[in-house]
Design a protein around this motif. Sequence first.
Motif, mmCIF file in Angstrom:
data_model
loop_
_atom_site.group_PDB
_atom_site.id
_atom_site.type_symbol
_atom_site.label_atom_id
_atom_site.label_comp_id
_atom_site.label_asym_id
_atom_site.label_seq_id
_atom_site.Cartn_x
_atom_site.Cartn_y
_atom_site.Cartn_z
ATOM 1 N N ALA A 210 68.774 68.534 -2.994
ATOM 2 C CA ALA A 210 67.415 68.354 -3.512
ATOM 3 C C ALA A 210 67.266 69.016 -4.880
ATOM 4 C CB ALA A 210 66.403 68.927 -2.518
ATOM 5 N N ARG A 211 67.815 70.233 -5.024
ATOM 6 C CA ARG A 211 67.729 70.947 -6.309
ATOM 7 C C ARG A 211 68.533 70.216 -7.390
ATOM 8 N NH1 ARG A 211 66.144 76.451 -5.680
ATOM 9 N NH2 ARG A 211 65.724 76.968 -3.506
ATOM 10 N N LEU A 212 69.697 69.687 -7.004
ATOM 11 C CA LEU A 212 70.544 68.984 -7.959
ATOM 12 C C LEU A 212 69.873 67.700 -8.443
ATOM 13 C CD1 LEU A 212 73.245 68.762 -9.449
ATOM 14 C CD2 LEU A 212 74.184 67.629 -7.422
ATOM 15 N N VAL A 213 69.250 66.973 -7.525
ATOM 16 C CA VAL A 213 68.559 65.732 -7.893
ATOM 17 C C VAL A 213 67.437 66.028 -8.886
ATOM 18 C CG1 VAL A 213 67.024 63.920 -7.029
ATOM 19 C CG2 VAL A 213 69.144 64.436 -5.811
ATOM 20 N N GLU A 214 66.681 67.100 -8.638
ATOM 21 C CA GLU A 214 65.598 67.485 -9.559
ATOM 22 C C GLU A 214 66.163 67.810 -10.942
ATOM 23 O OE1 GLU A 214 63.385 70.712 -7.949
ATOM 24 O OE2 GLU A 214 62.666 69.587 -6.207
ATOM 25 N N ALA A 215 67.269 68.568 -10.965
ATOM 26 C CA ALA A 215 67.872 68.962 -12.242
ATOM 27 C C ALA A 215 68.415 67.745 -12.995
ATOM 28 C CB ALA A 215 68.997 69.968 -11.989
ATOM 29 N N LEU A 216 69.056 66.840 -12.285
ATOM 30 C CA LEU A 216 69.591 65.641 -12.933
ATOM 31 C C LEU A 216 68.477 64.746 -13.443
ATOM 32 C CD1 LEU A 216 72.609 64.625 -10.657
ATOM 33 C CD2 LEU A 216 72.690 65.276 -13.058
ATOM 34 N N ASP A 217 67.386 64.697 -12.678
ATOM 35 C CA ASP A 217 66.216 63.925 -13.109
ATOM 36 C C ASP A 217 65.711 64.426 -14.461
ATOM 37 O OD1 ASP A 217 65.467 61.776 -11.711
ATOM 38 O OD2 ASP A 217 63.805 62.715 -10.629
ATOM 39 N N ALA A 218 65.682 65.743 -14.572
ATOM 40 C CA ALA A 218 65.143 66.358 -15.793
ATOM 41 C C ALA A 218 65.997 66.045 -17.022
ATOM 42 C CB ALA A 218 65.041 67.875 -15.601
ATOM 43 N N VAL A 219 67.315 65.912 -16.821
ATOM 44 C CA VAL A 219 68.204 65.646 -17.970
ATOM 45 C C VAL A 219 68.649 64.185 -18.038
ATOM 46 C CG1 VAL A 219 69.048 68.009 -18.007
ATOM 47 C CG2 VAL A 219 70.280 66.304 -16.666
ATOM 48 N N GLY A 220 68.090 63.347 -17.145
ATOM 49 C CA GLY A 220 68.441 61.937 -17.153
ATOM 50 C C GLY A 220 69.858 61.652 -16.709
ATOM 51 N N GLY A 221 70.323 62.414 -15.711
ATOM 52 C CA GLY A 221 71.713 62.271 -15.264
ATOM 53 C C GLY A 221 71.967 61.151 -14.284
ATOM 54 N N GLY A 222 70.912 60.476 -13.818
ATOM 55 C CA GLY A 222 71.100 59.378 -12.874
ATOM 56 C C GLY A 222 71.238 59.846 -11.431
ATOM 57 N N ASP A 223 71.559 58.900 -10.560
ATOM 58 C CA ASP A 223 71.662 59.201 -9.130
ATOM 59 C C ASP A 223 72.998 59.866 -8.797
ATOM 60 O OD1 ASP A 223 69.199 58.031 -8.670
ATOM 61 O OD2 ASP A 223 70.064 56.045 -8.319
ATOM 62 N N VAL A 224 72.983 60.690 -7.740
ATOM 63 C CA VAL A 224 74.203 61.350 -7.274
ATOM 64 C C VAL A 224 74.888 60.454 -6.245
ATOM 65 C CG1 VAL A 224 75.164 63.386 -6.153
ATOM 66 C CG2 VAL A 224 73.132 63.610 -7.606
ATOM 67 N N ALA A 225 76.139 60.083 -6.505
ATOM 68 C CA ALA A 225 76.889 59.243 -5.574
ATOM 69 C C ALA A 225 77.947 60.044 -4.825
ATOM 70 C CB ALA A 225 77.564 58.089 -6.322
ATOM 71 N N ARG A 226 78.388 61.158 -5.430
ATOM 72 C CA ARG A 226 79.468 61.918 -4.808
ATOM 73 C C ARG A 226 79.465 63.347 -5.336
ATOM 74 N NH1 ARG A 226 82.895 58.881 -6.472
ATOM 75 N NH2 ARG A 226 82.765 57.412 -4.774
ATOM 76 N N LEU A 227 79.711 64.308 -4.453
ATOM 77 C CA LEU A 227 79.859 65.714 -4.842
ATOM 78 C C LEU A 227 81.242 66.188 -4.416
ATOM 79 C CD1 LEU A 227 76.422 67.181 -3.623
ATOM 80 C CD2 LEU A 227 77.087 66.706 -5.984
ATOM 81 N N VAL A 228 81.918 66.928 -5.275
ATOM 82 C CA VAL A 228 83.228 67.487 -4.951
ATOM 83 C C VAL A 228 83.207 68.973 -5.285
ATOM 84 C CG1 VAL A 228 85.716 67.357 -5.311
ATOM 85 C CG2 VAL A 228 84.318 65.293 -5.569
ATOM 86 N N VAL A 229 83.527 69.802 -4.297
ATOM 87 C CA VAL A 229 83.576 71.246 -4.505
ATOM 88 C C VAL A 229 84.975 71.721 -4.127
ATOM 89 C CG1 VAL A 229 82.642 73.477 -3.847
ATOM 90 C CG2 VAL A 229 81.132 71.475 -3.957
ATOM 91 N N SER A 230 85.667 72.361 -5.074
ATOM 92 C CA SER A 230 87.018 72.850 -4.835
ATOM 93 C C SER A 230 86.986 74.373 -4.745
ATOM 94 C CB SER A 230 87.946 72.411 -5.972
ATOM 95 O OG SER A 230 89.265 72.857 -5.749
#
Length: 267
Positions: A210-230
């Motif tokens: 939810a926080r990531l979607v809000e942040a991407l919205d603010a910078v126009g990053g588009g929708d999240v399709a995949r997250l990868v954490v190493s």
Amino acid sequence: MGSKALATVKRSAVLDVAAPCDRVIRLLAARDPASFVAGAARLTGKGERRGIIVLTFASSQYDSLRVEVETSAGIDRVEFILRGDMHGVVRATGVTRGSGCRLYLEAEAEGKLIEEYGGEALSRIINRIIVSLVSVFPATLQPRVPGGKLGDYFVELLELVNLAQGGGARLTGRLRSVAIDLSKGSVLDSEGLKEEEAVVFARALSDAFARLVEALDAVGGGDVARLVVSSDKGLVVANIAGSISVVTLLQRAGGEGEATGLGEEAS
């Protein structure tokens, strides 16, 4: 005008298993087929009628979706026959290679469930079969399948694993996965995780998403399709479609004599 013909969808994968083919086939034939097919969509009910498993799935287009599953096993293969709103077959065929087994996984189906959920339904069934095998035997997924199409999810997963580890990815056989409703922070299904672990993970991912979607919205990053954490101990891959996320946790190889599992063989 007649009703529109429903398209047949196919998915396939190839897994090299470090065990004799008869052991691999017996293990799959002995498993409850519902544990594999239930991953096709959101399961709402399970029953049995005259020895045939009956599964009910949620649907936004129909009242519900009903699928019957029957197991047919032979010496070198096992088939899960599907009837009802998803009719077709999921087949595992073993071919001996030295002391191990090359397992060809093929899924082909059509019907209302495929119409609504697409080929991802079959990819998820193959996913569950592979997870059940690599949790028991060391195995290597082959990313190239002559004459067939590898499940989309695993092609992407191997690419991401190799990217994160600098190529030639090697991971242990233990896979854990959880399906999450991000809008509610709730667990839809899990494999290899305790219930309380899955719940904690679902809430944490839902909040972070939810926080990531809000942040991407603010910078126009588009929708999240995949997250990868190493991390130093493993890799977390979250595929996201709408409010649903299927998350896979993979552990890095590197223990003393630790079995090597899902990964791409170094050339």
